[in-house]
Motif scaffolding. Structure first.
Motif, PDB file in Angstrom:
ATOM      1  N   MET A   1      27.486  37.596  27.520  1.00 26.12           N
ATOM      2  CA  MET A   1      27.854  37.770  28.928  1.00 26.12           C
ATOM      3  C   MET A   1      29.287  37.328  29.223  1.00 26.12           C
ATOM      4  N   LEU A   2      29.752  36.266  28.588  1.00 28.72           N
ATOM      5  CA  LEU A   2      31.134  35.836  28.850  1.00 28.72           C
ATOM      6  C   LEU A   2      32.112  36.944  28.455  1.00 28.72           C
ATOM      7  N   SER A   3      31.843  37.591  27.313  1.00 26.58           N
ATOM      8  CA  SER A   3      32.707  38.708  26.891  1.00 26.58           C
ATOM      9  C   SER A   3      32.681  39.815  27.934  1.00 26.58           C
ATOM     10  N   ALA A   4      31.476  40.142  28.409  1.00 27.23           N
ATOM     11  CA  ALA A   4      31.362  41.216  29.406  1.00 27.23           C
ATOM     12  C   ALA A   4      32.131  40.834  30.672  1.00 27.23           C
ATOM     13  N   TYR A   5      32.079  39.559  31.055  1.00 31.32           N
ATOM     14  CA  TYR A   5      32.763  39.153  32.279  1.00 31.32           C
ATOM     15  C   TYR A   5      34.284  39.306  32.169  1.00 31.32           C
ATOM     16  N   VAL A   6      34.849  39.107  30.975  1.00 28.42           N
ATOM     17  CA  VAL A   6      36.314  39.253  30.875  1.00 28.42           C
ATOM     18  C   VAL A   6      36.746  40.674  30.513  1.00 28.42           C
ATOM     19  N   GLU A   7      35.856  41.448  29.904  1.00 35.70           N
ATOM     20  CA  GLU A   7      36.265  42.764  29.391  1.00 35.70           C
ATOM     21  C   GLU A   7      35.834  43.926  30.280  1.00 35.70           C
ATOM     22  N   ASP A   8      34.635  43.801  30.842  1.00 37.07           N
ATOM     23  CA  ASP A   8      33.991  44.918  31.509  1.00 37.07           C
ATOM     24  C   ASP A   8      34.399  44.916  32.991  1.00 37.07           C
ATOM     25  N   GLU A   9      34.519  46.093  33.569  1.00 38.62           N
ATOM     26  CA  GLU A   9      34.840  46.116  34.994  1.00 38.62           C
ATOM     27  C   GLU A   9      33.994  47.157  35.708  1.00 38.62           C
ATOM     28  N   GLY A  10      33.247  46.713  36.717  1.00 35.55           N
ATOM     29  CA  GLY A  10      32.390  47.631  37.463  1.00 35.55           C
ATOM     30  C   GLY A  10      32.980  47.909  38.833  1.00 35.55           C
ATOM     31  N   PRO A  11      32.189  48.539  39.712  1.00 27.84           N
ATOM     32  CA  PRO A  11      32.688  48.902  41.046  1.00 27.84           C
ATOM     33  C   PRO A  11      33.106  47.692  41.886  1.00 27.84           C
ATOM     34  N   ASP A  12      32.576  46.507  41.581  1.00 23.24           N
ATOM     35  CA  ASP A  12      32.957  45.317  42.361  1.00 23.24           C
ATOM     36  C   ASP A  12      34.144  44.585  41.742  1.00 23.24           C
ATOM     37  N   GLY A  13      34.740  45.140  40.711  1.00 21.73           N
ATOM     38  CA  GLY A  13      35.861  44.458  40.057  1.00 21.73           C
ATOM     39  C   GLY A  13      35.360  43.387  39.103  1.00 21.73           C
ATOM     40  N   ARG A  14      36.262  42.450  38.760  1.00 30.35           N
ATOM     41  CA  ARG A  14      35.917  41.354  37.839  1.00 30.35           C
ATOM     42  C   ARG A  14      35.986  40.022  38.555  1.00 30.35           C
ATOM     43  N   PHE A  15      35.417  39.013  37.917  1.00 26.08           N
ATOM     44  CA  PHE A  15      35.586  37.646  38.417  1.00 26.08           C
ATOM     45  C   PHE A  15      37.041  37.216  38.255  1.00 26.08           C
ATOM     46  N   THR A  16      37.545  36.422  39.198  1.00 29.36           N
ATOM     47  CA  THR A  16      38.767  35.665  38.920  1.00 29.36           C
ATOM     48  C   THR A  16      38.375  34.568  37.927  1.00 29.36           C
TER      49      THR A  16
END
Ligand code: HEM
Length: 403
Positions: free
Chosen positions: A212-227
């Motif tokens: 999940m950490l990888s997905a949070y920095v790499e993946d981008e959905g309609p809501d954008g990414r986490f800061t």
């Protein structure tokens, strides 16, 4: 309007093994105003209505006076303590690599690995006369699985176990300790854990793994990414939830089944009944006993009492799940119960994000435990409990395996 000290009696460690008579008293009040101006609600329908009421905030900054705003060097609030629309945006980003609609099947795909971890732990106990179900089994399983999902090295566990304990202790009412010191220690631990997770996520940028950490920095959905600060705060929330909740469901479940040998034997013979047994455990001995951090954004009428805007409001989920108005014979443990819409995972917009994982882990853990531990019996009843009245469960559960 009742002025009461029920919350002091619930918080008293002497009540930990059996808080349920106090909850019955709470339900008779329906809404119980406490001597410090806080309000407790313990009836099923009122709790449900409040959990679905947009005038009830999860953000402590809406208290009158407001809860202390965290200094700038600390992490931002995590979405469990935010209201919509921020809560909704952050929850959706957090959910993307965890479950439907974007990642359906993620949790179910872990079932084989989960059973393998459970079996390895149980095999390691063979030959022992007495085992501690908490330290030897119920704690390591969910911790291993949340580390695996997030992508956190299991060998760093001792560090974040200490942080996790400090964070949990910071919102526990322990008499004789200075709350300001405890709160500071909790904030420091949260900051340290967040920094650790932020640094770990940075190492995945450009080198993603299946976590999940990888997905949070790499993946981008309609809501954008986490800061980065949002990622740190969310990571801490998930790691804490993975550390401090399912352990209690597995342990409360083991204790309850050892106290109900007829059900223990039946579930050993018919493991297909386990999902329903786990639902009944979430109703009968829930790990999250209450939600202490709600605040009305306006004066709110509940069962004839006005709860004023800004007042601290605690919803006692474990009491609602034993409300005789909603459940027949609620103090009876009955895995065959039909229509078991308990409050164990909360309800409304903040309902438990990790419920599919927690359910599956507990079903697998208890099934494997029953298959491996024949003739087990309790060494101490009641066992020694953890301090917390909020995240309630035994600190140790010694069980004799022979004779
Ligand atoms: C048996 C184990 C568990 C129980 C009893 C439990 C219970 C709950 C409850 C009652 C809430 C509602 C909180 C509120 O309304 O303020 C909640 C929320 C939450 N839980 Fe769990 N939980 C469990 C396991 C987990 C696990 C394993 C995870 C992580 C994967 C998790 C992540 C969360 C998150 C992120 C929220 C906040 C949801 C939101 O604010 O939208 N929980 N949980």
């Amino acid at each position: 309007m009742a002025v009461d000290t029920l919350i002091h009696r619930i918080n008293d460690y002497a009540s930990r093994a059996d808080p349920y008579p106090l909850y019955a008293e709470l339900r008779r009040h329906r809404v119980a105003r406490q001597d410090d101006g806080a309000y407790l609600v313990g009836t099923y329908h009122e709790i449900q209505a409040l959990l679905h009421d947009p005038r009830i905030s999860s953000d402590g900054r809406n208290r009158i006076p407001p809860e202390r705003i965290e200094p700038e060097d600390d992490l931002p609030p995590s979405f469990i303590t935010l209201d919509d629309p921020e809560h909704d945006r952050l929850r959706r980003i957090a959910m993307r690599p965890f479950g439907p609609p974007h990642t359906p099947g993620r949790i179910d795909s872990l079932v084989g690995e989960m059973a393998g971890v459970a079996r390895d732990l149980l095999t390691g106990l063979q030959g022992r006369d007495v085992v501690d179900i908490v330290d030897d089994f119920a704690y390591p399983l969910p911790v291993t699985m949340i580390c695996r999902l997030l992508g956190v090295p299991r060998e760093d566990e001792t560090r974040f176990r200490a942080w996790s304990e400090a964070i949990i202790a910071s919102f526990d009412p322990t008499p004789g300790e200075d709350p300001a010191v405890r709160e500071r220690a909790g904030l420091e631990a949260r900051g340290a854990m967040g920094q650790y997770l932020g640094d770990l996520a940075d190492t995945r940028r450009g080198h993603p793994a299946d976590d999940m950490l990888s997905a949070y920095v790499e993946d981008e959905g309609p809501d954008g990414r986490f800061t980065r600060p949002e990622l740190m705060a969310t990571g801490v929330l998930l790691l804490i939830a993975g550390h401090e909740t399912t352990v209690n469901l597995i342990t409360n479940g083991t204790l309850t089944l050892l106290r109900h040998p007829e059900w223990l034997e039946r579930l050993r013979r018919e493991p297909a009944l386990m999902p329903r047994a786990v639902e009944e455990l979430l109703r009968y001995e829930p790990p999250v006993q209450m939600l202490p951090l709600r605040t009305p954004l306006a004066d709110v009428q509940v069962a004839g009492t006005t709860i004023p805007q800004g007042a601290p409001l605690t919803l006692v989920l474990a009491s609602g799940s034993r409300d005789p108005v909603r459940f027949d014979d609620p103090d009876r443990f009955d895995p065959a119960r039909e229509d078991n819409r308990h409050l164990g995972f909360g309800s409304g917009i903040h309902n438990c994000f990790g419920a599919p994982l927690a359910r599956l882990e507990t079903q697998v853990a208890l099934t494997e435990l029953l298959a491996h531990l024949g003739g087990a019996r309790l060494v101490e009843d009641p066992p020694p409990y953890r301090r917390s009245p909020i995240l309630r469960g035994p600190r140790h559960l010694p069980v004799a395996l022979h004779g």
